[in-house]
Design a protein around this motif. Structure first.
Motif, PDB file in Angstrom:
ATOM      1  N   LYS A 106       0.818  -1.246  -0.046  1.00  0.00           N
ATOM      2  CA  LYS A 106       0.214   0.034   0.020  1.00  0.00           C
ATOM      3  C   LYS A 106       0.863   1.364  -0.256  1.00  0.00           C
ATOM      4  CE  LYS A 106      -4.172  -1.833   0.081  1.00  0.00           C
ATOM      5  NZ  LYS A 106      -4.818  -1.887   1.552  1.00  0.00           N
ATOM      6  N   SER A 107       1.944   1.312   0.478  1.00  0.00           N
ATOM      7  CA  SER A 107       3.015   2.404   0.666  1.00  0.00           C
ATOM      8  C   SER A 107       3.335   2.637  -0.530  1.00  0.00           C
ATOM      9  CB  SER A 107       3.954   2.083   1.617  1.00  0.00           C
ATOM     10  OG  SER A 107       3.438   1.888   2.969  1.00  0.00           O
ATOM     11  N   GLU A 108       3.898   1.544  -1.219  1.00  0.00           N
ATOM     12  CA  GLU A 108       4.529   1.835  -2.487  1.00  0.00           C
ATOM     13  C   GLU A 108       3.595   2.333  -3.633  1.00  0.00           C
ATOM     14  OE1 GLU A 108       7.370  -0.309  -5.951  1.00  0.00           O
ATOM     15  OE2 GLU A 108       6.864  -1.384  -4.094  1.00  0.00           O
ATOM     16  N   ASN A 109       2.190   1.721  -3.399  1.00  0.00           N
ATOM     17  CA  ASN A 109       1.328   2.383  -4.350  1.00  0.00           C
ATOM     18  C   ASN A 109       1.041   3.911  -3.977  1.00  0.00           C
ATOM     19  OD1 ASN A 109       0.869  -0.237  -5.697  1.00  0.00           O
ATOM     20  ND2 ASN A 109      -0.930  -0.814  -4.199  1.00  0.00           N
ATOM     21  N   LEU A 110       0.986   4.283  -2.838  1.00  0.00           N
ATOM     22  CA  LEU A 110       0.899   5.659  -2.449  1.00  0.00           C
ATOM     23  C   LEU A 110       1.879   6.477  -3.023  1.00  0.00           C
ATOM     24  CD1 LEU A 110      -0.592   5.194   1.025  1.00  0.00           C
ATOM     25  CD2 LEU A 110      -1.784   6.583  -0.774  1.00  0.00           C
ATOM     26  N   PHE A 111       3.110   5.982  -2.772  1.00  0.00           N
ATOM     27  CA  PHE A 111       4.458   6.884  -3.369  1.00  0.00           C
ATOM     28  C   PHE A 111       4.219   7.168  -5.022  1.00  0.00           C
ATOM     29  CE2 PHE A 111       7.109   4.709   0.181  1.00  0.00           C
ATOM     30  CZ  PHE A 111       6.745   5.533   1.165  1.00  0.00           C
ATOM     31  N   GLY A 157       2.856  10.613  -4.623  1.00  0.00           N
ATOM     32  CA  GLY A 157       4.493  11.004  -4.647  1.00  0.00           C
ATOM     33  C   GLY A 157       4.915  10.776  -3.121  1.00  0.00           C
ATOM     34  N   TYR A 158       6.042  10.514  -2.943  1.00  0.00           N
ATOM     35  CA  TYR A 158       6.738  10.226  -1.409  1.00  0.00           C
ATOM     36  C   TYR A 158       6.536  11.216  -0.621  1.00  0.00           C
ATOM     37  CZ  TYR A 158      10.228   8.979   1.965  1.00  0.00           C
ATOM     38  OH  TYR A 158      10.840   8.742   3.285  1.00  0.00           O
ATOM     39  N   GLU A 159       6.645  12.509  -1.078  1.00  0.00           N
ATOM     40  CA  GLU A 159       6.658  13.773  -0.352  1.00  0.00           C
ATOM     41  C   GLU A 159       5.322  13.824   0.371  1.00  0.00           C
ATOM     42  OE1 GLU A 159       6.629  18.646  -1.099  1.00  0.00           O
ATOM     43  OE2 GLU A 159       7.910  17.409  -2.472  1.00  0.00           O
ATOM     44  N   LYS A 160       4.201  13.744  -0.473  1.00  0.00           N
ATOM     45  CA  LYS A 160       2.803  13.824   0.012  1.00  0.00           C
ATOM     46  C   LYS A 160       2.436  12.707   0.706  1.00  0.00           C
ATOM     47  CE  LYS A 160       1.574  17.280  -3.307  1.00  0.00           C
ATOM     48  NZ  LYS A 160       0.657  17.887  -4.542  1.00  0.00           N
ATOM     49  N   THR A 161       2.893  11.791   0.804  1.00  0.00           N
ATOM     50  CA  THR A 161       2.536  10.388   1.449  1.00  0.00           C
ATOM     51  C   THR A 161       2.856  10.874   3.153  1.00  0.00           C
ATOM     52  OG1 THR A 161       2.658   9.140  -0.443  1.00  0.00           O
ATOM     53  CG2 THR A 161       2.741   7.770   1.898  1.00  0.00           C
ATOM     54  N   THR A 162       2.082  10.437   3.792  1.00  0.00           N
ATOM     55  CA  THR A 162       2.161  10.593   5.252  1.00  0.00           C
ATOM     56  C   THR A 162       2.004   9.043   6.145  1.00  0.00           C
ATOM     57  OG1 THR A 162      -0.095  11.302   5.737  1.00  0.00           O
ATOM     58  CG2 THR A 162       1.261  12.969   5.288  1.00  0.00           C
ATOM     59  N   ILE A 163       2.553   9.075   7.120  1.00  0.00           N
ATOM     60  CA  ILE A 163       2.279   7.906   7.811  1.00  0.00           C
ATOM     61  C   ILE A 163       0.709   7.672   8.159  1.00  0.00           C
ATOM     62  CG2 ILE A 163       2.351   7.111  10.353  1.00  0.00           C
ATOM     63  CD1 ILE A 163       4.778   6.107   8.855  1.00  0.00           C
ATOM     64  N   GLN A 164       0.125   8.680   8.324  1.00  0.00           N
ATOM     65  CA  GLN A 164      -1.199   8.835   8.693  1.00  0.00           C
ATOM     66  C   GLN A 164      -2.039   8.133   7.483  1.00  0.00           C
ATOM     67  OE1 GLN A 164      -3.301   9.496  11.840  1.00  0.00           O
ATOM     68  NE2 GLN A 164      -4.371   7.918  10.350  1.00  0.00           N
ATOM     69  N   ILE A 195      -0.673   6.078   5.059  1.00  0.00           N
ATOM     70  CA  ILE A 195      -0.622   4.849   4.905  1.00  0.00           C
ATOM     71  C   ILE A 195      -1.308   4.089   5.918  1.00  0.00           C
ATOM     72  CG2 ILE A 195       1.455   3.060   5.307  1.00  0.00           C
ATOM     73  CD1 ILE A 195       3.442   5.223   4.358  1.00  0.00           C
ATOM     74  N   ALA A 196      -1.418   4.411   7.066  1.00  0.00           N
ATOM     75  CA  ALA A 196      -2.338   3.842   8.147  1.00  0.00           C
ATOM     76  C   ALA A 196      -3.795   3.564   7.660  1.00  0.00           C
ATOM     77  CB  ALA A 196      -2.045   4.367   9.365  1.00  0.00           C
ATOM     78  N   ASP A 197      -4.190   4.854   7.124  1.00  0.00           N
ATOM     79  CA  ASP A 197      -5.529   4.596   6.580  1.00  0.00           C
ATOM     80  C   ASP A 197      -5.696   3.754   5.415  1.00  0.00           C
ATOM     81  OD1 ASP A 197      -6.341   6.705   8.547  1.00  0.00           O
ATOM     82  OD2 ASP A 197      -6.213   8.284   7.003  1.00  0.00           O
ATOM     83  N   CYS A 221      -4.504   1.208   5.126  1.00  0.00           N
ATOM     84  CA  CYS A 221      -4.129  -0.167   5.527  1.00  0.00           C
ATOM     85  C   CYS A 221      -5.312  -0.721   6.457  1.00  0.00           C
ATOM     86  CB  CYS A 221      -2.883  -0.435   5.977  1.00  0.00           C
ATOM     87  SG  CYS A 221      -1.441  -0.680   4.951  1.00  0.00           S
ATOM     88  N   GLY A 222      -5.938   0.205   6.884  1.00  0.00           N
ATOM     89  CA  GLY A 222      -7.112   0.095   7.751  1.00  0.00           C
ATOM     90  C   GLY A 222      -6.519  -0.093   9.055  1.00  0.00           C
ATOM     91  N   LEU A 223      -5.490   0.651   9.604  1.00  0.00           N
ATOM     92  CA  LEU A 223      -4.604   0.575  10.762  1.00  0.00           C
ATOM     93  C   LEU A 223      -4.575   1.864  11.318  1.00  0.00           C
ATOM     94  CD1 LEU A 223      -1.578  -1.264   9.717  1.00  0.00           C
ATOM     95  CD2 LEU A 223      -3.529  -2.460  10.779  1.00  0.00           C
ATOM     96  N   SER A 224      -4.442   1.958  12.764  1.00  0.00           N
ATOM     97  CA  SER A 224      -4.453   3.067  13.284  1.00  0.00           C
ATOM     98  C   SER A 224      -2.974   3.442  13.315  1.00  0.00           C
ATOM     99  CB  SER A 224      -4.585   2.960  14.884  1.00  0.00           C
ATOM    100  OG  SER A 224      -3.822   1.848  15.499  1.00  0.00           O
ATOM    101  N   LYS A 225      -2.431   4.651  13.587  1.00  0.00           N
ATOM    102  CA  LYS A 225      -1.053   5.086  13.635  1.00  0.00           C
ATOM    103  C   LYS A 225      -0.107   4.256  14.527  1.00  0.00           C
ATOM    104  CE  LYS A 225       0.361   9.252  12.973  1.00  0.00           C
ATOM    105  NZ  LYS A 225       0.637  10.826  13.277  1.00  0.00           N
TER     106      LYS A 225
END
Length: 240
Positions: free
Chosen positions: A18-23, A27-34, A36-38, A40-44
């Protein structure tokens, strides 16, 4: 392996995908941990059990791609039945199709080339590290063989040559990313992309002693030009 461990591994792998898809998508710059968590259906907090930062996520993505490519390329480099030119063309054919071939340009999506961002600087450092390791392990062997066969001509250690070529390749990538992330004007941008890649071929020819025409065929220059122009068109479509 118990069910809890199996679930942990599945979640870990899902975060990477999911992270690679978001990158690639934003873009990497605009991808946040939050974000990524969203995705994947996860909390931070749950995500932090697997990764402490998005830099750590990127590190593992790059490390995994490096391992996969190394496992593919090393047997080709060690094949006793093929000469250096044949091996180089095979390796480049695979590399041009690999996800990492487009990653540097795609991960820059949405960034402002006029404002250097620490995120993207770190991204380039991480990706550059694994790229350089691949050059050291694979391309040094090809050039050492090529010199023995009389198919290329250079002075000194082939591993040093491989590192020089990696830095040349990295410089080309930086220039291409600057064009792709800057103001887009189709005709002017296409010309800049062509000039950058042609300049790389000329410099690489001088470093290796391989004629430009032969080198372009071996490293699939036209295919790379087409790929970069496609990324440019995708960017323009997004801005419309």
């Amino acid at each position: 392996m118990n069910k809890r461990e199996e679930q942990r591994i599945r979640t870990h792998e899902e975060i990477l995908v999911k992270s690679e898809n978001l990158f690639r998508e934003i873009g990497y710059e605009k991808t946040t941990i939050q974000r990524i968590a969203d995705s994947c259906g996860l909390s931070k907090g749950a995500l932090y059990h697997h990764f402490t930062s998005k830099e750590e996520v990127l590190e593992e993505i790059c490390r995994n791609h490096y391992r996969q490519l190394k496992e593919i390329f090393l047997p080709i480099a060690e094949d006793p039945e093929k000469n250096m030119h044949e091996k180089l063309q095979t390796v480049m054919g695979i590399a041009r199709e690999s996800r990492m071939n487009r990653a540097a340009a795609e991960f820059q999506k949405g960034s402002d080339s006029s404002q250097p961002n620490p995120d993207n600087i770190l991204m380039e450092q991480i990706m550059g590290h694994y790229s350089e390791e691949l050059y050291r392990r694979v391309f040094s062997r090809l050039f050492e063989q090529g010199r023995k066969e009389g198919l290329c001509d250079f002075e000194g250690d082939p591993e040093i040559l491989a590192v020089f070529i990696h830095h040349l390749d990295n410089g080309m990538s930086r220039q291409l990313n600057a064009v792709l992330s800057g103001p887009l004007h189709q005709q002017d941008s296409v010309m800049k992309i062509r000039n950058i890649i042609r300049g790389f071929s000329f410099a690489l020819s001088r470093l290796t002693g391989i004629p430009v025409a032969t080198l372009d065929r071996l490293i699939l220059t036209e295919k790379y030009l087409t790929q970069m122009e496609q990324i440019l068109q995708e960017r323009e479509t997004l801005q419309e």
